[in-house]
Motif scaffolding. Structure first.
Motif, PDB file in Angstrom:
ATOM      1  N   UNK A 226       9.062  -5.569  -7.389  1.00  0.00           N
ATOM      2  CA  UNK A 226       9.754  -6.687  -6.740  1.00  0.00           C
ATOM      3  C   UNK A 226       8.729  -7.602  -6.088  1.00  0.00           C
ATOM      4  N   UNK A 227       9.203  -8.747  -5.609  1.00  0.00           N
ATOM      5  CA  UNK A 227       8.291  -9.764  -5.087  1.00  0.00           C
ATOM      6  C   UNK A 227       7.576  -9.319  -3.817  1.00  0.00           C
ATOM      7  N   UNK A 228       8.207  -8.470  -3.004  1.00  0.00           N
ATOM      8  CA  UNK A 228       7.542  -7.977  -1.797  1.00  0.00           C
ATOM      9  C   UNK A 228       6.347  -7.111  -2.177  1.00  0.00           C
ATOM     10  N   UNK A 229       6.548  -6.183  -3.113  1.00  0.00           N
ATOM     11  CA  UNK A 229       5.461  -5.294  -3.533  1.00  0.00           C
ATOM     12  C   UNK A 229       4.347  -6.042  -4.259  1.00  0.00           C
ATOM     13  N   UNK A 230       4.696  -7.151  -4.897  1.00  0.00           N
ATOM     14  CA  UNK A 230       3.713  -7.887  -5.705  1.00  0.00           C
ATOM     15  C   UNK A 230       2.943  -8.939  -4.902  1.00  0.00           C
ATOM     16  N   UNK A 231       3.266  -9.091  -3.632  1.00  0.00           N
ATOM     17  CA  UNK A 231       2.613 -10.107  -2.812  1.00  0.00           C
ATOM     18  C   UNK A 231       1.197  -9.667  -2.447  1.00  0.00           C
ATOM     19  N   UNK A 232       0.198 -10.398  -2.903  1.00  0.00           N
ATOM     20  CA  UNK A 232      -1.206 -10.046  -2.643  1.00  0.00           C
ATOM     21  C   UNK A 232      -2.017 -11.282  -2.236  1.00  0.00           C
ATOM     22  N   UNK A 233      -1.401 -12.219  -1.545  1.00  0.00           N
ATOM     23  CA  UNK A 233      -2.118 -13.420  -1.122  1.00  0.00           C
ATOM     24  C   UNK A 233      -3.388 -13.083  -0.362  1.00  0.00           C
ATOM     25  N   UNK A 234      -4.433 -13.878  -0.579  1.00  0.00           N
ATOM     26  CA  UNK A 234      -5.625 -13.781   0.255  1.00  0.00           C
ATOM     27  C   UNK A 234      -5.307 -14.376   1.618  1.00  0.00           C
ATOM     28  N   UNK A 235      -5.773 -13.703   2.667  1.00  0.00           N
ATOM     29  CA  UNK A 235      -5.312 -14.071   4.003  1.00  0.00           C
ATOM     30  C   UNK A 235      -6.439 -14.073   5.021  1.00  0.00           C
TER      31      UNK A 235
END
Length: 381
Positions: A226-235
């Motif tokens: 799902x989109x929550x698990x796939x979120x890997x933005x550089x931060x």
């Protein structure tokens, strides 16, 4: 942890998908965070004194402070922007953009750029608003002011360049946006003649003259169902030594890229929400558990970990300064640790409200900003 405070839906998300994501986020944010570990008695092994303090309005957005030489630019959530001489601890100028802020501050020491909650890019100079321009979407990453231009990355993955004096848009590059993006500062900096931006879990090298891509290097790849698990933005903040830039991918990994070649040097798993600091030996980061970790800059292997001292505290990214690491927490405490092993050296409490930005070094002064709007300058004794 409460993921809602960190994430936002991309503007083009369909209504059905939006409902599913809201439900997923609600489920993720239901558990209470463990109680922070009690701190041991403070033993001041390194002297530090408050040199000055300046008051700004309360900070209600994800602030990043901008340092240029001895000048530091900060902002309050109501749209107040202040430029400070860190040597003397005096205001050089103060102005208001008249609207609450969503992102900032970017500055080259002369011009200061912020983004309002109305998705407006505002550039100020010498205490006056120079120009304003509407963006294609909201932005949470501070604008980059460099080479007489202002660069912006919006939440819809549009990167744009604007003439610093006139506000004329020079170019715009848009990439496919994910359904979910971080409501936190991302990565945007200049290295030599290349604009470096974080796009998802990748560092991307961009030609600042026309917006064309030069290279891409993945620090993390999306995984999960799902989109929550796939979120890997550089931060958050990055650590740069020469052409090598090291960054964190949100709750996924830490890695380093040779930006001259666009080549990934290494990447290691890491579970944290904020950026990294570093020196010529190590990369330093804070994890969601409250652990402070040092990775060797050369190969990414772990140099040391301080797992218990700050356990379950919500920590900023570390600032490496002198022989110490300086880390703020949500309880309003600034922790000074040894860069050699993470041992405590001292701690101070500026005004009792949360530390809202990664501490920065301006000249010989460490500057921290609190939620209540306190800007504090500290120096070693």
């Amino acid at each position: 942890m409460n993921l809602k405070r960190y994430m936002t839906l991309a503007p083009m998300l369909r209504i059905g998908a939006a409902a599913a994501m809201i439900a997923a986020l609600a489920a993720c944010s239901g558990s209470a965070r463990p109680k922070p570990a009690d701190l041991p008695p403070n033993v001041a092994l390194m002297g530090i004194k408050q040199a000055w303090t300046i008051k700004i309005p309360a900070v209600s957005f994800p602030l990043s402070t901008a340092v240029s030489g001895d000048r530091i630019a900060v902002a309050g959530g109501d749209g107040t922007v202040v430029v400070i001489d860190a040597r003397a601890g005096t205001e050089l100028w103060r102005a208001s953009v008249g609207t609450p802020l969503a992102a900032g501050v970017g500055s080259d020491g002369q011009q200061v750029a912020v983004v309002t909650t109305n998705s407006e890019l505002v550039v100020l100079e010498a205490g006056k608003v120079l120009w304003k321009q509407r963006l294609t979407a909201q932005a949470y990453t501070p604008p980059l002011v460099a080479g007489r231009r202002v660069f912006v990355q919006a939440a819809d993955r549009t990167t744009s360049a604007w003439d610093g004096q006139s506000g004329r848009r020079l170019w715009s590059q848009q990439r496919t946006a994910e359904n979910l993006v971080l409501k936190k500062p991302g990565v945007l900096l200049a290295v030599g003649d290349t604009l470096i931006a974080g796009v998802g879990g990748r560092l991307v090298g961009i030609n600042p003259a026309n917006g064309s891509s030069r290279w891409e290097s993945p620090i993390a790849a999306p995984r999960g169902t799902n989109d929550v698990e796939r979120l890997v933005d550089l931060t958050g903040t990055v650590s740069r030594q020469g052409d090598v830039v090291c960054a964190r991918a949100y709750f996924a990994s830490v890695g380093c890229v040779d930006t001259a070649r666009g080549a990934l040097l290494w990447t290691k798993p890491a579970v944290g929400a904020d950026g990294v600091g570093g020196d010529d030996r190590n990369i330093y980061g804070t994890e969601d558990s409250g652990a402070v970790v040092a990775w060797r800059r050369s190969d990414g292997e772990r140099a040391w970990q301080q797992a218990d001292l700050l356990k379950h505290r919500i920590l900023s990214a570390p600032l490496a300064a002198g022989r110490s690491l300086i880390i703020g927490d949500a309880a309003g405490i600034v922790h000074i640790l040894s860069r050699d092993d993470g041992a405590p050296l001292n701690r101070v409490t500026p005004d009792g409200s949360a530390i809202m930005a990664t501490p920065v070094l301006a000249g010989n002064t460490v500057v921290v900003v609190t939620r209540n709007g306190g800007v504090f300058g500290y120096r070693p004794e």
